[in-house]
Design a protein around this motif. Structure first.
Motif, PDB file in Angstrom:
ATOM      1  N   HIS A 125     -52.671 -26.885 -37.262  1.00  0.00           N
ATOM      2  CA  HIS A 125     -51.244 -27.212 -37.361  1.00  0.00           C
ATOM      3  C   HIS A 125     -51.067 -28.458 -38.212  1.00  0.00           C
ATOM      4  O   HIS A 125     -52.001 -29.265 -38.337  1.00  0.00           O
ATOM      5  N   GLU A 165     -47.186 -27.114 -32.776  1.00  0.00           N
ATOM      6  CA  GLU A 165     -48.280 -27.147 -31.801  1.00  0.00           C
ATOM      7  C   GLU A 165     -48.025 -28.248 -30.778  1.00  0.00           C
ATOM      8  O   GLU A 165     -48.288 -28.093 -29.594  1.00  0.00           O
ATOM      9  N   GLU A 166     -47.502 -29.384 -31.262  1.00  0.00           N
ATOM     10  CA  GLU A 166     -47.465 -30.590 -30.420  1.00  0.00           C
ATOM     11  C   GLU A 166     -46.446 -30.516 -29.286  1.00  0.00           C
ATOM     12  O   GLU A 166     -46.650 -31.102 -28.229  1.00  0.00           O
ATOM     13  N   ASP A 208     -55.591 -35.016 -36.567  1.00  0.00           N
ATOM     14  CA  ASP A 208     -55.243 -34.003 -35.563  1.00  0.00           C
ATOM     15  C   ASP A 208     -54.469 -32.876 -36.242  1.00  0.00           C
ATOM     16  O   ASP A 208     -53.403 -33.112 -36.796  1.00  0.00           O
ATOM     17  N   GLY A 209     -54.994 -31.666 -36.205  1.00  0.00           N
ATOM     18  CA  GLY A 209     -54.324 -30.529 -36.840  1.00  0.00           C
ATOM     19  C   GLY A 209     -54.592 -30.477 -38.332  1.00  0.00           C
ATOM     20  O   GLY A 209     -55.085 -29.466 -38.851  1.00  0.00           O
ATOM     21  N   HIS A 265     -61.256 -28.832 -35.532  1.00  0.00           N
ATOM     22  CA  HIS A 265     -60.386 -29.871 -34.966  1.00  0.00           C
ATOM     23  C   HIS A 265     -61.230 -31.094 -34.650  1.00  0.00           C
ATOM     24  O   HIS A 265     -62.414 -30.967 -34.336  1.00  0.00           O
ATOM     25  N   HIS A 267     -55.093 -25.952 -27.490  1.00  0.00           N
ATOM     26  CA  HIS A 267     -54.963 -25.806 -28.951  1.00  0.00           C
ATOM     27  C   HIS A 267     -54.399 -24.415 -29.227  1.00  0.00           C
ATOM     28  O   HIS A 267     -54.414 -23.546 -28.359  1.00  0.00           O
TER      29      HIS A 267
END
Ligand SMILES: [Zn+2]
Length: 415
Positions: free
Chosen positions: A85, A130-131, A96-97, A195, A360
């Motif tokens: 993401h 995603e978050e 992150d992502g 990730h 995830h």
């Protein structure tokens, strides 16, 4: 024989990550690139342009998931997908992502550089929201893609300013230039999500590659304890229906129950007291429970224990418990885990099995195709923070493993 990963260029991967981090960059080194915002629209256009410059075809869907397709020799077979993401927390980091998406780009670029065309297409993916910080819950893109939620459900969710996720999706899709939409639930041959670990284990052990065995299960609850407001000076002990005292008994007993086994994660992160006045016996308490353990049997046993404790400790108060989320623990596909172990072994990279403590997009994909994750170390396990950091060499190692894994999976015979 030459491997496609021989063509992975760590400096290029780093440069591409730093370019992406400019979208929503903060002076403190962090990134604020929340989902479906103008900033994300710009980042998305950047990825579409990059993909087109490499000859990849961009696609999207009604959830604004972004796909960049490297066509294989057999266009009628389902693609292998890799990515993650590009949305972030408001105080997010650069990796992150973003690492998962840019590692997938690097894998495809390496194959292009090597002149290698896989049997199946390889699709780079960036899943929407995603978050889950602007629109809660998260995993919107992977939920809708796999069909575990519907667009109608997701569209009505509002952000803090009252904008619906549906309107935000419309705005993002309207900003696309000639990016065709495809339906949800297309068949996928396999999914791999690289990730950062977001935990300390790989760094502490000096191991660059984590083969993620699965994702730890979660149950989340809201407990409401209802008593009665009374005067702190005059109400006798036997007359009181004190919601805080009941909640404290419950929380202490739940904590004792969750101490066995010792690796159970129990968090009571939110407590709201009504009326929250120093000299009033509390009338009501609302508190949260977040319970996690890799073994579903443990989580199920504690679920029953929690319900019994709440009933047993409520005293003269009323109590209700509502489970707001339940994600069982899952074990990733041996096909993908085996491919990761083989690739890392062939490259002479140290690796170990590791459990993902956080959720995830791979969780959703797991239910529709063989799925796995590659973890790389991050400094001090810090994530969702401007200080988030991963060493370029570790990111390069992760991208090399991904490249060879995708090559293996895209040339597998099985559908
Ligand atoms: Zn992430």
């Amino acid at each position: 024989m030459a491997r496609p990963s021989d063509h992975v260029d760590g400096a290029r991967l780093w440069r591409r990550l730093m370019e992406l981090s400019q979208f929503g960059a903060h002076p403190d080194g962090g990134v604020d690139r929340q989902t479906l915002t103008e900033i994300e629209i710009a980042a998305r256009a950047h990825l579409v342009a990059l993909g087109r410059s490499l000859g990849l075809e961009p696609y999207t869907d009604a959830a604004a998931n972004l796909f960049l397709r490297y066509s294989g020799r057999q266009s009628d077979r389902s693609p292998v997908m890799a990515g993650s993401h590009i949305d972030s927390q408001p105080t997010g980091g650069r990796f992150d992502g973003a690492f998962g998406v840019m590692a997938a780009f690097e894998a495809v670029e390496a194959m292009l550089a090597a002149g290698l065309v896989p049997e199946r297409a390889i699709e780079i993916v960036a899943f929407t929201n995603e978050e889950g910080c602007r629109f809660s819950p998260g995993m919107t893109g992977s939920d809708l893609f796999t069909g575990s939620r519907t667009l109608a459900e997701a569209a009505t969710i509002r952000d803090a300013s009252g904008i619906t996720q549906g309107d935000a999706l419309t705005a993002v899709l309207a900003a696309d230039r000639d990016v065709p939409q495809r339906p949800f639930r297309r068949p996928i041959a396999a999914f791999v999500e690289p990730h950062i670990e977001q935990g300390p284990i790989l760094e502490r052990e000096g191991i660059p590659i984590g083969i993620v065995t699965g994702i730890q299960g979660t149950r989340r609850y809201r407990v409401r304890v209802t008593g009665e407001a009374a005067h702190a000076g005059t109400a006798e002990r036997h007359e009181r229906r004190d919601a805080v005292m009941a909640a404290v008994r419950m929380i202490a007993a739940i904590d004792r129950a969750a101490s066995d086994p010792a690796d159970t994660k129990l968090t009571v992160g939110m407590i709201e007291v009504t009326p929250n006045a120093p000299s009033v016996v509390p009338a009501e308490v609302l508190f949260s429970i977040d319970l996690r353990h890799p073994d579903n049997a443990v989580v199920d046993r504690l679920d029953a224990a929690i319900r019994a404790i709440i009933e047993g400790e409520r005293g003269p108060c009323a109590a209700s418990v509502r489970q707001i989320q339940h994600n069982p623990s899952l074990t990733f596909s041996p096909i993908v885990r085996g491919a990761i172990a083989r690739a890392a072994g062939n490259l002479g990279l140290a690796h170990r099995d590791i459990l993902s403590a956080a959720g995830h997009d791979a969780r959703q994909l797991h239910y529709v195709c063989p799925t796995g994750m590659i973890f790389v170390p991050c400094r001090d396990g810090v994530s969702h923070n401007p200080a988030e950091w991963a060493e370029p060499d570790d990111l390069t190692a992760g991208a090399r493993v991904l490249t060879d894994v995708l090559w293996q999976l895209a040339n597998r015979d099985e559908s």
